[in-house]
Design an enzyme around this catalytic site. Structure first.
Site, PDB file in Angstrom:
ATOM      1  N   TYR A 118       0.864  -1.187   0.000  1.00 41.82           N
ATOM      2  CA  TYR A 118       0.000   0.000   0.000  1.00 41.82           C
ATOM      3  C   TYR A 118       0.895   1.229   0.000  1.00 41.82           C
ATOM      4  O   TYR A 118       1.922   1.250   0.684  1.00 41.82           O
ATOM      5  CB  TYR A 118      -0.873   0.019   1.256  1.00 41.82           C
ATOM      6  CG  TYR A 118      -1.612   1.323   1.465  1.00 41.82           C
ATOM      7  CD1 TYR A 118      -2.900   1.502   0.970  1.00 41.82           C
ATOM      8  CD2 TYR A 118      -1.010   2.388   2.143  1.00 41.82           C
ATOM      9  CE1 TYR A 118      -3.571   2.704   1.142  1.00 41.82           C
ATOM     10  CE2 TYR A 118      -1.683   3.600   2.310  1.00 41.82           C
ATOM     11  CZ  TYR A 118      -2.958   3.749   1.809  1.00 41.82           C
ATOM     12  OH  TYR A 118      -3.615   4.938   1.971  1.00 41.82           O
ATOM     13  N   GLU A 206      -3.427   7.666  -3.766  1.00 40.27           N
ATOM     14  CA  GLU A 206      -3.534   6.419  -3.008  1.00 40.27           C
ATOM     15  C   GLU A 206      -3.390   5.278  -4.000  1.00 40.27           C
ATOM     16  O   GLU A 206      -4.219   5.124  -4.903  1.00 40.27           O
ATOM     17  CB  GLU A 206      -4.862   6.339  -2.259  1.00 40.27           C
ATOM     18  CG  GLU A 206      -4.898   5.171  -1.286  1.00 40.27           C
ATOM     19  CD  GLU A 206      -6.153   5.155  -0.418  1.00 40.27           C
ATOM     20  OE1 GLU A 206      -7.232   5.521  -0.923  1.00 40.27           O
ATOM     21  OE2 GLU A 206      -6.043   4.753   0.754  1.00 40.27           O
TER      22      GLU A 206
END
Lengths: 396, 290
Positions: A118, A206
């Site tokens: 991530y 993101e």
């Protein structure tokens, strides 16, 4: 301004960030053509069909599917385009899918195992600096990771005077447990990603997941990109990326006339000058037994035309049972606003719900007299609490 | 006493000859604020509102000893104006401009950190010390002189709070609008600290809103300071949905710790008198002052 995955990936790619390649398609036939082209360009055998809507968790709602041949590309694209995609981030009705991204399969077998990470880039409000937040736990909801395994989330704060330094990029790659070619590629990836963030004037990147492929390449498989609206004037080419189909139509209309409006689920509409007072007014509506139907900041000039436009926008919401106008007149004189309300009311012929007008500040007394003597079905108040009490009365 | 601005402040207006600058500088002068000049690049040497216009802030500092600046420069050029003021030695830089790109503010806020100055704002109504100096866009008549300090992220909500305080027969020492952007100069904690340390201020009103950690930081500082001066607090946006920007660029609930409820809980735990209704700010101030 929020972007679609394919638009965000285009921006990343333009700054040298490796991405999972894909082609956007509006119809199932276009999707098949895109799949063929992608196979020619990348050699991919399978394809991933991804719904393009402004919401996360698309996979959970059935908006991301693997197609192993062109027939499946056709049938999956046909099924996804036009569907109402419901994800944990959409409303209960979901979001209509207008287009899909046909993407290459990047989870192909190879010499090493694939792994997912991530990574996000965002402002750390506490320090006023940008930071890279990253985790070994890719492909998962980051809020869940933060709750259950907070030690697996790392941050790297960037000094604005020098930008991202090589030692920081290395630290990211080390913390993610990489070595060899993948390590080197990650340092390039994270450096390019940060550069893209700054140069595109974004306020959020993101990337979930960031993938290490089986042949040790690092790439962005998804991209959530938000551009800073205040900086759009220096990125004329990004302005066209706005997809108003993804936005609330009433909010779009309000924005066009310069009103700051957010649609909510309640039954009492409100029209206020100033964002803080507008939020406080919403809170007061709730305490008076109602639920706010909207946030609306009319700004510094509350003349008749503006008040009328605001009325019309609030009344587009069929749930509105009353409207509270709360203006603190400073530079704006209350009597002008009161006249604006009266003129707007008369222009509209009638307003189907009770209106409570609370004017305070410059010339508040004159304003109250104007409202009270207008002969219109408008309740006036001068104190904040009095306005709340009147909201309570009309709802009862 | 008062904080940040008073009758001796020597104030210049950056963006002096523009429409916003002209209007509000006029209002400030009418209030009795000591405006000593203004800056508009390229218009140096002219006179505007009977005050000298300078090409640079440095010239204004050299010629009229300016120590305070208020900025009305458009968003695209505002960060540059902040840095120019800091470079020229201005001590208090009050930035009214709304809509400055975040990337520009990251640079400007980093730039002013190492210099001997204080930034207030951007996206704020300014600072007022009643009867002495109005360095902002607030309606001056609302703010009667007294012993209550106000710190707020919002413009009209500050006027509302001041009005309620005045209607209780009290008044204001200094009201500081710190601004509603994600990056601001003077924080809630810093503004509260200034007022708590001001001998004339006997109580502080602290008005916050959803988003960020500024109110929690201020509350924690207040608790550790051991101060016996009461603070009355309100947080706007209890009914705001998560993930949506509510007018102010910084007013957005990002997680479970920056909601109105979470902030009020911390504030209460730190001894702040929190009101749930924005209509009760004034009453609560009168109550805690006995």
């Amino acid at each position: 301004m929020n972007l679609h995955e394919y638009q965000g990936k285009d921006i990343l790619s333009s700054f040298g960030v490796r991405i999972q390649r894909g082609i956007v398609a509006q119809t199932a036939d276009e999707a098949v053509a895109a799949a063929k082209k992608l196979t020619e360009e990348t050699g991919t055998g399978w394809h991933v069909i991804k719904a393009q809507v402004h919401a996360g968790g698309r996979g959970k709602g059935g908006g991301v599917k693997l197609a192993k041949n062109l027939e499946e590309v056709q049938s999956i694209a046909d099924q996804i385009i036009g569907m109402n995609l419901i994800t944990p981030q959409t409303s209960a009705e979901g979001k209509k899918v207008h287009q899909v991204l046909v993407a290459e399969d990047v989870y192909y077998p190879g010499p090493s195992e694939t792994s997912e990470f991530y990574m996000s880039v965002l402002l750390n409000r506490a320090t006023g600096r940008n930071m890279i937040m990253y985790s070994t736990e890719g492909g998962m909801d980051i809020e869940t990771v933060a709750e259950e395994t907070p030690h697996l989330i790392f941050t790297e704060e960037i000094d604005p005077a020098v930008g991202i330094m090589p030692f920081q990029a290395r630290r990211v790659a080390f913390n993610l447990g990489l070595s060899g070619a993948a390590f080197k590629d990650m340092t390039k990836f994270v450096t390019a990603l940060y550069t893209a963030y700054v140069k595109s004037d974004s306020s959020l990147f993101e990337i979930n997941p960031v993938l290490k492929t089986s042949d040790d390449k690092i790439m962005a498989v998804d991209a959530k990109v938000t551009i800073d609206d205040n900086a759009l004037y220096r990125h004329k080419d990004y302005v066209a990326l706005r997809d108003i189909r993804e936005e609330n139509p009433i909010e779009v209309e309000a924005k066009e006339v310069g009103l700051n409006y957010v649609d909510l689920d309640g039954n009492v509409g409100c029209m206020v000058n100033g964002a803080g007072l507008a939020m406080a007014t919403m809170d007061l509506i709730k305490q008076a037994g109602g639920e706010p139907a909207n946030f609306l900041d009319v700004g510094g000039t509350a003349d008749a035309a503006r008040v009328e436009t605001a009325f019309k926008i609030i009344l587009k919401d069929p749930n509105v049972k009353a409207i509270l106008i709360n203006i603190f007149g400073g530079i704006v004189r209350c009597d002008r606003v009161a006249q604006g309300v009266i003129d707007a009311y008369k222009n509209m012929g009638s307003v189907p719900v009770p209106i409570i007008v609370r004017l305070q500040g410059t010339n508040a007394d004159i304003a109250k007299d104007l409202i009270d003597n207008s002969g219109l079905d408008v309740l006036s108040a001068t104190e904040f609490q009095e306005a709340a009490d009147k909201v309570h009365e009309v709802l009862a | 006493m008062s904080v940040l601005v008073n009758k001796d402040s020597k104030i210049i207006v950056q963006g002096f000859t523009g429409s916003e600058g002209t209007f509000h500088a006029g209002q400030m002068i009418e209030y009795g604020t000591n405006v000593v000049g203004g800056v508009t690049p390229g218009k140096g040497g002219q006179t505007h509102l009977d005050k000298p216009v300078f090409n640079t802030v440095k010239e204004a500092v050299d010629a009229v000893a300016a120590d305070t600046s208020i900025i009305f420069v458009p968003p695209a050029f505002a960060a540059d104006a902040i840095m120019e003021a800091a470079d020229a030695g201005i001590k208090v830089i009050i930035t009214i401009t709304e809509g400055i790109p975040v990337a520009d503010m990251i640079k400007a806020s980093d730039y002013v950190k190492d210099r001997d100055c204080r930034l207030v704002g951007p996206n704020c109504p300014g600072v007022i010390t009643p009867d002495e100096a109005k360095v902002g866009i607030m309606p001056g008549f609302v703010f009667k002189k007294g012993k209550v300090g106000i710190v707020s992220k919002s413009g009209t909500l500050t006027y509302e709070a001041a009005d309620q305080v005045v209607k209780q027969g009290l008044g204001i020492t200094t009201a500081i609008g710190i601004g509603g952007d994600p990056i601001i100069g003077t924080t809630t904690k810093e503004a509260v600290e200034l007022l708590i340390n001001d001998p004339e201020t006997e109580a502080v009103v602290m008005i916050g809103e959803i988003g960020g950690q500024l109110e929690a930081d201020a509350a924690n500082w207040y608790k550790s300071s051991g101060s016996s001066k009461p603070i009355v607090g309100f947080i706007a946006g209890e009914t705001a949905p998560a993930g949506r920007t509510m007018g102010h660029a910084g007013a957005i609930v990002g997680g479970s710790d920056d909601t109105a409820q979470a902030k009020k809980k911390i504030m209460r735990a730190c001894g702040i008198h929190v009101v749930d209704s924005p209509a009760e700010i004034g009453k609560k101030v009168a109550e805690v002052l006995g």
